[in-house]
Design a protein around this motif. Structure first.
Motif, PDB file in Angstrom:
ATOM      1  N   ASP A 155      -2.274  -3.797  -2.450  1.00  0.00           N
ATOM      2  CA  ASP A 155      -3.374  -4.562  -1.845  1.00  0.00           C
ATOM      3  C   ASP A 155      -3.066  -6.053  -1.861  1.00  0.00           C
ATOM      4  O   ASP A 155      -3.272  -6.754  -0.862  1.00  0.00           O
ATOM      5  CB  ASP A 155      -4.669  -4.273  -2.606  1.00  0.00           C
ATOM      6  N   SER A 196      -4.905  -3.376  -6.166  1.00  0.00           N
ATOM      7  CA  SER A 196      -3.616  -2.853  -6.606  1.00  0.00           C
ATOM      8  C   SER A 196      -2.508  -3.810  -6.154  1.00  0.00           C
ATOM      9  O   SER A 196      -2.740  -4.777  -5.427  1.00  0.00           O
ATOM     10  CB  SER A 196      -3.383  -1.463  -6.010  1.00  0.00           C
ATOM     11  N   TYR A 219      -5.475   1.548   3.245  1.00  0.00           N
ATOM     12  CA  TYR A 219      -4.818   1.524   1.931  1.00  0.00           C
ATOM     13  C   TYR A 219      -5.345   0.370   1.091  1.00  0.00           C
ATOM     14  O   TYR A 219      -5.611   0.530  -0.119  1.00  0.00           O
ATOM     15  CB  TYR A 219      -3.308   1.399   2.117  1.00  0.00           C
ATOM     16  N   ARG A 258      -7.219   1.301  -2.312  1.00  0.00           N
ATOM     17  CA  ARG A 258      -6.493   0.878  -3.514  1.00  0.00           C
ATOM     18  C   ARG A 258      -6.794  -0.595  -3.803  1.00  0.00           C
ATOM     19  O   ARG A 258      -5.881  -1.394  -3.983  1.00  0.00           O
ATOM     20  CB  ARG A 258      -4.993   1.086  -3.325  1.00  0.00           C
TER      21      ARG A 258
END
Length: 331
Positions: free
Chosen positions: A136, A133, A126, A130
């Motif tokens: 993150d 983001s 993830y 991402r």
């Protein structure tokens, strides 16, 4: 593949032989021999020494023979009889002490490893997919905290929370009333109630490091030509990521499976002391500080042997998931 396996087994046997020599040298490092250490400890405690017992121990471990004969006696006793020697500090057979401590150590290592991967790999995927983001940044912050904060500090904090707010006894893996009880559903539930704390503390730093390294590896793979080609064939993004770059990014982790247990032993000594865990880490620390030669040498030998076996398994796993490595083996 078969030839590769034979070569790796041959090198594993040679490595174990060299490890046994190093472990035996550790046994020989303290001044004097095993019996002189035993006699010194007994005399300091005001106890008498039975001469007949000393003669029997000297013959048992060939202490009146040259070092080469002593080494062969020690190794043959381990291989043929499972006799790792006697712990003078505990006045018990080393094999008995290891039988009590090693299963829990391996169990904690496997559980910590599996849970760590189950958490870290999805989080790493993830975080890479991402990138930059909010999720993150949150995962990155958690990972850095897990790496930066010492494990014993986390252990103390969670032990306080567990005792203060949940009323669960801290120290060990069982409540006092279940320590000597036979196995039943209540004891199993009590173990689970205590198990989460050492697993969380031991795995937090490893999870943080795994997330960071896996994220970096996956970011390197996501924009390579083979991924672009897979996307151009109309495959879904989830299938492209799971089938190609994730498999390649996993290689560094699979190649280090053999280091999991020794890394756990090295990192859990202080944590085990804080949480009162009956694992081999504190036992090894005690053996080294008190010059308990046979106990220290045996633990080092077994952990090193497990590392060698784990490395072999990781090599085979790499060959199974990565066709480039399989091609290199078969050619």
């Amino acid at each position: 593949m078969g030839w590769f396996l034979l070569r790796r087994l041959g090198s594993m046997v040679l490595t174990l032989f060299l490890i046994s020599i190093v472990a035996f040298l550790i046994i020989q490092l303290p001044p004097g021999d095993y019996l002189s250490t035993v006699v010194g400890n007994l005399q300091r405690n005001g106890q008498t020494v039975d001469p007949a017992e000393l003669v029997a121990l000297r013959q048992r471990y060939a202490l009146d023979q040259p070092a080469l004969v002593q080494y062969w006696t020690w190794v043959s006793n381990i291989v043929l009889h499972g006799d790792f020697g006697q712990s003078f500090q505990h006045n018990r057979a080393v094999a008995t002490l290891l039988a009590e401590r090693l299963p829990l150590t391996v169990f904690l290592g496997v559980i910590t490893f599996l849970i760590g991967w189950l958490v870290a790999l999805p989080a790493g995927i993830y975080s890479a997919v991402r990138k930059y983001s909010v999720g993150d940044y949150i995962l990155t912050t958690v990972a850095f905290l897990g790496i930066a904060i010492p494990g014993f500090v986390i252990a103390l904090a969670f032990a306080f929370i567990q005792f203060r707010y949940f009323g669960t006894s801290v120290g060990g893996l069982f409540s006092p009333q279940f320590v000597d009880a036979d196995w039943n559903l209540g004891k199993l539930l009590d173990l689970i109630n205590h198990l989460w704390l050492p697993v969380l503390v031991l795995g937090l730093a490893g999870v943080g490091g795994t997330i960071r390294v896996f994220r970096a590896n996956l970011l390197d793979e996501l924009h390579k030509p083979y991924v672009v080609t897979a996307r151009s064939k109309g495959l879904s993004e989830r299938r492209v990521i799971a089938r190609y770059p994730v498999r390649i990014a996993l290689n560094p982790f699979i190649s280090t499976i053999g280091w999991v247990l020794p890394g756990l032993i090295g990192g859990e000594v202080i944590i085990a002391k804080v949480l009162g865990l009956q694992t081999t880490g504190p036992l090894l620390l005690q053996a080294l500080t008190s010059q308990d030669m046979y106990l220290a040498g045996s633990i080092i030998f077994i952990l090193s042997a497990l590392t060698v076996v784990g490395t072999l398994l990781s090599d085979l796993a790499l060959a199974a998931i990565d066709p480039r490595i399989r091609e290199g083996i078969t050619t």
